[in-house]
Scaffold this motif. Sequence first.
Motif, PDB file in Angstrom:
ATOM      1  N   MET A   1       0.700  -1.231   0.017  1.00  0.00           N
ATOM      2  CA  MET A   1      -0.036   0.134  -0.011  1.00  0.00           C
ATOM      3  C   MET A   1       0.640   1.113  -0.100  1.00  0.00           C
ATOM      4  N   LEU A   2       0.435   2.100  -0.796  1.00  0.00           N
ATOM      5  CA  LEU A   2       1.062   3.257  -1.079  1.00  0.00           C
ATOM      6  C   LEU A   2       0.488   4.572  -1.124  1.00  0.00           C
ATOM      7  N   ARG A  24       8.464   7.032   6.609  1.00  0.00           N
ATOM      8  CA  ARG A  24       7.477   8.413   6.575  1.00  0.00           C
ATOM      9  C   ARG A  24       7.123   8.649   8.110  1.00  0.00           C
ATOM     10  N   TYR A  25       6.860   7.451   8.802  1.00  0.00           N
ATOM     11  CA  TYR A  25       6.378   7.670  10.512  1.00  0.00           C
ATOM     12  C   TYR A  25       7.406   8.225  11.237  1.00  0.00           C
ATOM     13  N   SER A  26       8.758   7.965  10.716  1.00  0.00           N
ATOM     14  CA  SER A  26       9.901   8.539  11.367  1.00  0.00           C
ATOM     15  C   SER A  26      10.397   9.926  11.273  1.00  0.00           C
ATOM     16  N   LEU A  56      -8.629  -0.066  10.597  1.00  0.00           N
ATOM     17  CA  LEU A  56      -7.673  -0.615   9.725  1.00  0.00           C
ATOM     18  C   LEU A  56      -6.615   0.391   9.121  1.00  0.00           C
ATOM     19  N   ALA A  57      -5.394  -0.317   8.778  1.00  0.00           N
ATOM     20  CA  ALA A  57      -4.382   0.635   8.308  1.00  0.00           C
ATOM     21  C   ALA A  57      -4.225   2.023   9.193  1.00  0.00           C
ATOM     22  N   GLU A  58      -4.289   1.953  10.402  1.00  0.00           N
ATOM     23  CA  GLU A  58      -4.360   3.119  11.188  1.00  0.00           C
ATOM     24  C   GLU A  58      -3.427   4.130  11.357  1.00  0.00           C
ATOM     25  N   GLY A  61      -2.562   6.771  14.075  1.00  0.00           N
ATOM     26  CA  GLY A  61      -3.459   6.712  15.232  1.00  0.00           C
ATOM     27  C   GLY A  61      -4.247   7.841  15.548  1.00  0.00           C
ATOM     28  N   ARG A  62      -4.426   8.843  14.470  1.00  0.00           N
ATOM     29  CA  ARG A  62      -5.062  10.011  14.765  1.00  0.00           C
ATOM     30  C   ARG A  62      -6.664   9.604  14.839  1.00  0.00           C
ATOM     31  N   ASN A  63      -7.308   8.636  14.328  1.00  0.00           N
ATOM     32  CA  ASN A  63      -8.669   8.170  14.198  1.00  0.00           C
ATOM     33  C   ASN A  63      -9.260   7.485  15.233  1.00  0.00           C
ATOM     34  N   ALA A  64      -7.970   6.462  15.525  1.00  0.00           N
ATOM     35  CA  ALA A  64      -8.143   5.457  16.622  1.00  0.00           C
ATOM     36  C   ALA A  64      -8.455   6.321  18.081  1.00  0.00           C
ATOM     37  N   VAL A  77      -4.961  -1.508  13.775  1.00  0.00           N
ATOM     38  CA  VAL A  77      -4.098  -2.296  13.078  1.00  0.00           C
ATOM     39  C   VAL A  77      -3.244  -1.709  12.122  1.00  0.00           C
ATOM     40  N   ASP A  78      -1.932  -2.042  11.995  1.00  0.00           N
ATOM     41  CA  ASP A  78      -1.022  -1.461  10.828  1.00  0.00           C
ATOM     42  C   ASP A  78       0.190  -2.171  10.805  1.00  0.00           C
ATOM     43  N   GLN A  79       0.562  -2.350   9.441  1.00  0.00           N
ATOM     44  CA  GLN A  79       1.922  -2.988   9.385  1.00  0.00           C
ATOM     45  C   GLN A  79       3.112  -2.300   9.688  1.00  0.00           C
ATOM     46  N   SER A  80       2.889  -0.953  10.243  1.00  0.00           N
ATOM     47  CA  SER A  80       4.116  -0.109  10.747  1.00  0.00           C
ATOM     48  C   SER A  80       4.349  -0.068  12.087  1.00  0.00           C
ATOM     49  N   ALA A 103       0.629  -5.534  12.339  1.00  0.00           N
ATOM     50  CA  ALA A 103       0.273  -6.935  11.146  1.00  0.00           C
ATOM     51  C   ALA A 103       0.134  -6.384   9.867  1.00  0.00           C
ATOM     52  N   ASP A 104       0.283  -7.297   9.091  1.00  0.00           N
ATOM     53  CA  ASP A 104       0.171  -7.174   7.596  1.00  0.00           C
ATOM     54  C   ASP A 104      -1.126  -7.499   7.445  1.00  0.00           C
ATOM     55  N   LEU A 105      -2.095  -6.750   6.651  1.00  0.00           N
ATOM     56  CA  LEU A 105      -3.343  -7.273   6.722  1.00  0.00           C
ATOM     57  C   LEU A 105      -3.621  -8.410   5.895  1.00  0.00           C
ATOM     58  N   ASN A 106      -2.642  -8.973   4.946  1.00  0.00           N
ATOM     59  CA  ASN A 106      -2.609 -10.268   4.302  1.00  0.00           C
ATOM     60  C   ASN A 106      -2.819 -11.307   5.354  1.00  0.00           C
ATOM     61  N   SER A 120     -11.946   2.403   7.850  1.00  0.00           N
ATOM     62  CA  SER A 120     -10.917   2.293   6.997  1.00  0.00           C
ATOM     63  C   SER A 120     -10.714   3.623   6.041  1.00  0.00           C
ATOM     64  N   ILE A 121      -9.715   4.309   6.691  1.00  0.00           N
ATOM     65  CA  ILE A 121      -9.474   5.728   6.041  1.00  0.00           C
ATOM     66  C   ILE A 121      -8.398   5.746   5.288  1.00  0.00           C
ATOM     67  N   TRP A 122      -8.327   5.546   4.014  1.00  0.00           N
ATOM     68  CA  TRP A 122      -7.303   5.561   3.037  1.00  0.00           C
ATOM     69  C   TRP A 122      -6.435   4.341   3.221  1.00  0.00           C
TER      70      TRP A 122
END
Length: 219
Positions: A1-2, A24-26, A56-58, A61-64, A77-80, A103-106, A120-122
């Motif tokens: 995901m990009l 990016r998150y660093s 999902l893919a959070e 964490g702003r939405n959570a 949950v997010d893979q990062s 976790a990877d959503l896979n 599910s935001i973006w």
Amino acid sequence: MLGFAHSLQPAIIKQDYPYMWDQRYSEAGFAYGTEPNDFLEAEYSRIPKGGRVLCLAEGEGRNAVFLARLGYTVTAVDQSSVGLEKARKLAQDHGVEIETIVADLNDFDPGVEQWDGIVSIWAHVPEALRHKLHKQVVAALKNNGVFILEAYTVRHIDMEGVGAPPPEHTDFFMSLDTLYKELEGLEMVHAVEIDRMISEGNYHVGESAVVQVVARKPD
Ligand SMILES: C[S@@+](CC[C@H](N)C(=O)[O-])C[C@H]1O[C@@H](n2cnc3c(N)ncnc32)[C@H](O)[C@@H]1O
């Protein structure tokens, strides 16, 4: 995901995306800000009050955190791991707790009839994963549970706004047509494709073409 500013794409695309998100998150600050997505802010109250919500893919964490501050019990949950570490800190700064799952959503299993809300935001992922994920969403919602989604449509590629997956990943974009199919079993409460202004940190800015869905699992 990009999800890149289009002007940044050529350099970054070559990297593995999990690396890209941690990178990016660093960066200092929050890539998409600390305020919730404004579509979620407008629609969250459809989720049963005080319920369990899965984001999902959070990312950071702003939405959570927004939902936790409103009394929901939130899992992000997010893979990062870098993103979710910032999410936990953001929650702490606001005096709330959220559960985070790297976790990877896979591989992630949201279970069956577990959630009053799924957000599910973006959450742009490859088409095959998205099909699987959205089937899981339908099963994982409790009766009366609500799914809230906002995502870029492929029309965004020709727009000025910064954000969205790189244009060559057309299968990462979403449309109402495919969402209706993937979310079969839910009742659409709100389902539109629109152009709107977005202002979320440095990476989502400007006039954007999006799809929005609010869908409820019937009794
Ligand atoms: C554009 S960001 C959105 C973050 C957050 N939803 C928000 O609105 O601030 C996309 C997020 O999807 C996550 N992501 C992408 N592919 C993923 C996958 N296969 N499994 C888990 N997370 C994924 C990235 O790590 C990133 O945090």
